[in-house]
Design an enzyme around this catalytic site. Sequence first.
Site, mmCIF file in Angstrom:
data_model
loop_
_atom_site.group_PDB
_atom_site.id
_atom_site.type_symbol
_atom_site.label_atom_id
_atom_site.label_comp_id
_atom_site.label_asym_id
_atom_site.label_seq_id
_atom_site.Cartn_x
_atom_site.Cartn_y
_atom_site.Cartn_z
ATOM 1 N N ASN A 66 76.584 73.066 30.958
ATOM 2 C CA ASN A 66 77.766 73.850 31.354
ATOM 3 C C ASN A 66 77.676 74.457 32.752
ATOM 4 O OD1 ASN A 66 75.915 75.800 30.500
ATOM 5 N ND2 ASN A 66 77.531 77.220 29.941
ATOM 6 N N LYS B 143 63.801 69.092 32.505
ATOM 7 C CA LYS B 143 64.557 68.214 31.608
ATOM 8 C C LYS B 143 65.998 68.763 31.500
ATOM 9 C CE LYS B 143 66.245 67.166 27.405
ATOM 10 N NZ LYS B 143 67.557 66.744 27.764
ATOM 11 N N ASN C 278 71.396 78.588 20.119
ATOM 12 C CA ASN C 278 70.403 79.375 19.381
ATOM 13 C C ASN C 278 69.499 78.502 18.531
ATOM 14 O OD1 ASN C 278 72.457 81.414 20.165
ATOM 15 N ND2 ASN C 278 71.002 82.734 19.099
ATOM 16 N N GLY D 288 67.050 76.858 20.818
ATOM 17 C CA GLY D 288 66.225 77.924 21.400
ATOM 18 C C GLY D 288 65.135 78.384 20.433
ATOM 19 N N GLU E 69 67.834 81.816 26.941
ATOM 20 C CA GLU E 69 69.179 82.360 27.135
ATOM 21 C C GLU E 69 70.086 81.574 26.208
ATOM 22 O OE1 GLU E 69 70.398 84.886 28.546
ATOM 23 O OE2 GLU E 69 68.492 85.473 29.450
ATOM 24 N N CYS F 256 78.498 80.899 28.293
ATOM 25 C CA CYS F 256 77.958 81.804 27.283
ATOM 26 C C CYS F 256 78.481 83.210 27.517
ATOM 27 C CB CYS F 256 76.441 81.769 27.258
ATOM 28 S SG CYS F 256 75.729 82.221 28.815
ATOM 29 N N GLU G 51 80.074 81.603 17.992
ATOM 30 C CA GLU G 51 80.382 81.197 19.366
ATOM 31 C C GLU G 51 81.157 79.879 19.325
ATOM 32 O OE1 GLU G 51 77.136 79.882 21.994
ATOM 33 O OE2 GLU G 51 78.096 81.078 23.550
HETATM 34 C C1 UN1 Z 1 78.360 82.991 34.554
HETATM 35 O O1 UN1 Z 1 79.070 83.548 33.733
HETATM 36 O O2 UN1 Z 1 78.748 82.761 35.708
HETATM 37 O O3 UN1 Z 1 75.292 79.241 30.108
HETATM 38 C C2 UN1 Z 1 76.980 82.566 34.245
HETATM 39 C C3 UN1 Z 1 75.963 80.190 30.492
HETATM 40 C C4 UN1 Z 1 75.231 81.354 31.105
HETATM 41 C C5 UN1 Z 1 75.536 81.528 32.551
HETATM 42 C C6 UN1 Z 1 76.814 82.233 32.793
HETATM 43 N N1 UN1 Z 1 73.814 81.159 30.915
HETATM 44 O O4 UN1 Z 1 77.178 80.161 30.389
#
Ligand code: UN1
Length: 490
Positions: free
Chosen positions: A155, A178, A233, A236, A253, A287, A387
């Site tokens: 993304n 990766k 998740n 992760g 993250e 995210c 989500e």
């Molecule tokens: C943003 O909002 O510009 O994967 C960054 C994602 C987050 C990064 C968002 N780790 O959407």
Amino acid sequence: MLTNNNEYLNFVNGKWQPSRSGSTIEVFNPANRDEVVGRVQASNLEDLEEAVAIAKETLQIWKNISSVDRGNFLHKTADILEERADEIAEIATKEMGKIFRDTKGEVLRGVAILRYYAQEGMRQMGEVLPSSHKSNLLITKRVPVGVVGIISPWNFPIAIPIWKMAPALIYGNTIVFKPASETGITAAKIIQAFHDAGFPAGVVNLVNGRGSVIGQGLSDHPDVQAISFTGSNSVGNQVAASALKHGAKFQLEMGGKNPVIIMDDADLEHAAELTVQGAMKQTGQRCTATSRAYIHESIYDEFKKIVLQKASLLKVGNGFDQNVDFGPLASKQQMNTVVGYIEKGLEEGATLLCGGESLKGDLEKGYFVPPTIFENVTQDMTIAKEEIFGPVLALMKINSIEEAIEMANDTKYGLSASIFTNDITRAFTFINDIETGLVQINGETGGAEPQAPFGGMKDSSSQSREQGQAAKEFYTTMKTITITPVPSNG
Ligand code: UN1
């Protein structure tokens, strides 16, 4: 980097090379499912083994180059990326659908991150502490962790790899990267920029492949001392479990379910604009995207009207068209998931106000879903809890700030949240009580700046933070050094 067959190779020990597996993964354009953008390697564990071994060997060279000189490599990479911004943005838009304006903005964000960390090579790498022995010098020195594994999502195919690689490199680590295979070509272009900046062979290595093989293999590998992951998740948690087994550091993250609160004293025009942008920008595939709006009941109808009007003006289409606001979802699987959530919302009794179905006609060949807004949503509905990662927003009523914060916190996630209010007391209550790593007052839930820590509370992260000075904690380890003067005999 590229063979005649539009096939992008792995990058190991300073050379582009095919996988030993002999097989590749096709990369499709999500705006047009008939278009194959190219192919990336479906690498196997032998490929990974070679990359980790060379990263381990090169560590001795890289960590012995001064951090100031390491910074110069990052400066050069930034300049090259800046020159190639259009080319890289174009391939990213083709691979994952985000509009060209946004992918270009992402390359420039990558450039800013590289410049920030290039400067870091001239900053403090330790401290002096008072010693209880008055003649001693007691100091700390930050040193590299070792070989770092980087697993990044599709993304943000440019900014996320760079915000992991730049700090890893400046602090003296070597890398095995990766990327998500959906954006493996963009990753190859980024790595080419690092290579052209003159990084010694073996410092930066790219191994494309499936998460279940290469992502897993990287997390399991005993010679990988730290692993940085952004993604779901479920994956992760596997990365963390594997890293724990061999004592590697890990940084995760993951998801978000980001709320906004709109109080009765807010500037409704501004709040509606940023709520819609927060929810729909990048097709909701962030995210940090806004997915729940808690609206004071006294202004609910008026706010809803403005939001719907703004959403109706958004143009969905191919990311290369000039006046398009957002593109397709990144893949068929992604579209099916989002449509599945919308159906679940309807089944569970929410009211659909706009959107809701994948687009037909000219856009039928891509994975397009229009802005979708629900009301009459309750906290226990799936669309209020999970989500979605698509352009879907749920509107809910609240009648006090306490109720709003309680509902906003009623989630396993804790990445970002925003309140729209002009009342400073309410803003302070929100800052104190909201359970998220990123807190916005009158701002959009999305967005990040290279110099500021980024990350979430609760299940949104492993509690570590990326970017800014926070990255130093993850990408270095420390030596505490005591220097004792030998008493002179004379
Ligand atoms: C943003 O909002 O510009 O994967 C960054 C994602 C987050 C990064 C968002 N780790 O959407």
